[in-house]
Design a protein around this motif. Structure first.
Motif, short mmCIF file in Angstrom:
data_model
loop_
_atom_site.label_atom_id
_atom_site.label_comp_id
_atom_site.label_asym_id
_atom_site.label_seq_id
_atom_site.Cartn_x
_atom_site.Cartn_y
_atom_site.Cartn_z
N GLU A 175 27.93 24.79 -2.03
CA GLU A 175 28.09 25.99 -1.17
C GLU A 175 29.46 26.02 -0.51
O GLU A 175 29.73 26.90 0.30
N GLY A 176 30.31 25.05 -0.86
CA GLY A 176 31.65 25.02 -0.31
C GLY A 176 31.80 24.31 1.02
O GLY A 176 32.80 24.49 1.72
N HIS A 177 30.78 23.49 1.39
CA HIS A 177 30.79 22.83 2.69
C HIS A 177 30.91 21.32 2.53
O HIS A 177 30.17 20.70 1.77
N THR A 178 31.84 20.74 3.24
CA THR A 178 31.93 19.28 3.38
C THR A 178 31.96 19.01 4.87
O THR A 178 33.03 18.96 5.48
N PHE A 179 30.81 18.83 5.45
CA PHE A 179 30.69 18.75 6.90
C PHE A 179 31.14 17.40 7.45
O PHE A 179 31.42 17.27 8.63
N LEU A 180 31.18 16.39 6.60
CA LEU A 180 31.57 15.08 7.06
C LEU A 180 32.10 14.28 5.89
O LEU A 180 31.52 14.32 4.81
N PRO A 229 29.20 21.69 13.21
CA PRO A 229 29.47 22.79 12.28
C PRO A 229 28.34 23.03 11.29
O PRO A 229 28.01 24.18 10.96
N GLU A 230 27.72 21.96 10.81
CA GLU A 230 26.57 22.12 9.91
C GLU A 230 25.44 22.84 10.63
O GLU A 230 24.81 23.75 10.07
N GLU A 254 26.94 14.59 -2.08
CA GLU A 254 28.38 14.72 -1.90
C GLU A 254 29.13 14.48 -3.21
O GLU A 254 30.34 14.71 -3.28
N ARG A 255 28.44 14.04 -4.24
CA ARG A 255 29.05 13.79 -5.55
C ARG A 255 28.80 14.91 -6.55
O ARG A 255 29.49 14.98 -7.57
N PHE A 256 27.82 15.75 -6.27
CA PHE A 256 27.44 16.80 -7.21
C PHE A 256 27.34 18.13 -6.49
O PHE A 256 26.91 18.18 -5.33
N ASP A 257 27.71 19.20 -7.16
CA ASP A 257 27.67 20.52 -6.52
C ASP A 257 26.36 21.26 -6.77
O ASP A 257 26.15 22.34 -6.24
N ALA A 258 25.49 20.68 -7.60
CA ALA A 258 24.22 21.34 -7.90
C ALA A 258 23.16 20.29 -8.18
O ALA A 258 23.44 19.16 -8.58
N LEU A 259 21.91 20.68 -7.93
CA LEU A 259 20.75 19.87 -8.29
C LEU A 259 19.90 20.69 -9.26
O LEU A 259 19.53 21.84 -8.96
#
Length: 408
Positions: A403-408, A86-87, A380-385
């Motif tokens: 971006e709203g994606h958790t591929f794994l 999916p990614e 996976e812990r933060f939504d922005a850098l």
């Protein structure tokens, strides 16, 4: 190159702490940053080490599309190595033209989308190491008529005494040229598939530091193992490539990782190397003799308590890395230097006590800067850098999570 070496020699972490604190003074911790100067220096050093062999970027170690795009725009980098199908489909839809999925998938919906989408089918290559995986894809691909590009994964473990001793990751079951060629022939016989590549990841070399801090004898043993394992693999990999090229015209032969870039790139049969962790330089990649990167990805946690003399507590921090459980999987309290975990508590879900002489100089609201043990898992812990250049934040970009994606 001399100027780069001199710049590294002059670099000091205490200067970074002051710089990061100034740059992020208006931000409320917890948050994560990428030091762009360090990130770009690390990218340039990977290219130098590859010696002209193209580098495929391992997305699992970055997990931020804007930063992936920056790397792909640089000379020396070509293509992405994704971690899920999916990614890969998302990256292809976002314009990435060459995506290799590094691991086999059983995502039925994703395979159906791939087989039905000519753009994705031209850009994405899936991974197999078993004929059963081909059968599975055939069952779930739906009515899509696009040919699916396939790469075959090779077992790179070092096996001695008839396989009674095995060093390396448990990945592909395909160890010999005959085994790999047999699967390649099965792929080639099926018109719905197109065999385009081979991958061989030598985890025991690329992902194991050969100079662990404070463990000189162990480091010597690792270097001995890596020299023997590398020589065996180089000969076997060349034989495998020859056997498979007799079956199909390969577009690429991928190998290596951040820790083995120059060693893998030196093999004549290799057309590209993979790397990603070296861009962020997490703590597990400090223990190599062949290179020294600059920490580029960090996260800041605020001091919220002062439990006693020589102690502070920061908010959050329980961000362990994957792999065999141990202290080396915990984030490293990095700046200011001189802080350590309480052995009884470690990194906590909601708060993390830290001890050391540096604690007495920290006030409520001050930041402690951490390095993650591994690279992309931080995202996976933060939504922005927050992107830092010098002593200012020059931009903020979303991670995959942002971006709203958790591929794994």
């Amino acid at each position: 190159m001399a100027s780069l070496t001199a710049a590294r020699a002059a670099h000091h972490p205490s200067d970074d702490r002051a710089r990061y604190d100034r740059a992020t003074a208006d931000l409320d911790a917890p948050f994560a940053i990428v030091d762009l100067d360090a990130f770009r220096a690390n990218a340039a050093d990977l290219v130098r080490r590859a010696g002209g062999t193209p580098i495929r970027v391992a997305s699992k170690s970055v997990r931020c599309l804007p930063l992936l795009r920056e790397v792909l725009a640089a000379d020396g980098f070509a293509g992405v190595m994704a971690f899920t199908l999916p990614e890969a489909l998302w990256l292809a839809a976002e314009g990435v033209e060459d995506v290799l999925v590094a691991y086999p998938s059983t995502d039925r919906e994703a395979y159906a989308r791939l087989a039905a989408d000519p753009v994705a089918a031209a850009r994405v290559t899936v991974m197999v190491d078993d004929v059963a995986q081909l059968d599975y894809i055939d069952r779930v691909r739906g009515d899509g008529t696009e040919r699916i590009r396939v790469c075959v994964d090779i077992d790179c473990s070092w096996q001695v005494f008839g396989g009674r001793i095995r060093v390396g990751a448990h990945r592909s079951p395909l160890h010999t040229p005959e085994q790999v060629a047999d699967v390649a022939e099965q792929v080639a016989k099926r018109p719905q598939f197109h065999l385009v590549g081979l991958m061989a990841y030598e985890a025991q070399i690329a992902g194991v530091g050969d100079a662990p801090h404070g463990r000189a004898l162990y480091g010597r043993a690792i270097r001995f193992m890596q020299a023997r394992a590398g020589a065996e693999l180089a000969a076997r990999r060349a034989d495998i490539v020859r056997a498979v090229r007799a079956v199909a015209d390969l577009e690429f032969v991928n190998g290596g990782g951040t820790g083995s870039v120059e060693r893998t790139a030196a093999e004549a049969c290799i057309t590209e190397v993979a790397a990603g962790s070296g861009l962020f330089q997490p703590r597990l990649f400090d223990d190599y003799t062949s290179f020294r990167g600059r920490p580029a990805a960090l996260f800041a946690l605020p001091v919220v308590r002062r439990p006693g003399v020589g102690w502070v507590s920061v908010l959050g921090g329980g961000y362990p890395a994957s792999g065999a459980a141990g202290r080396d999987r915990l984030p490293q309290p990095y700046l200011p230097p001189g802080l350590a975990y309480d052995p009884q508590e470690g990194a906590g879900e909601v708060q993390t006590p830290l001890r050391g002489s540096a604690a007495d100089d920290l006030l409520i609201g001050d930041r402690v800067w951490f390095r993650h043990a591994k690279a992309g898992e931080l995202c996976e812990r933060f939504d922005a850098l927050h992107l830092v250049e010098g002593d200012r934040v020059v931009g903020t970009v979303p991670t995959y999570r942002g971006e709203g994606h958790t591929f794994l």
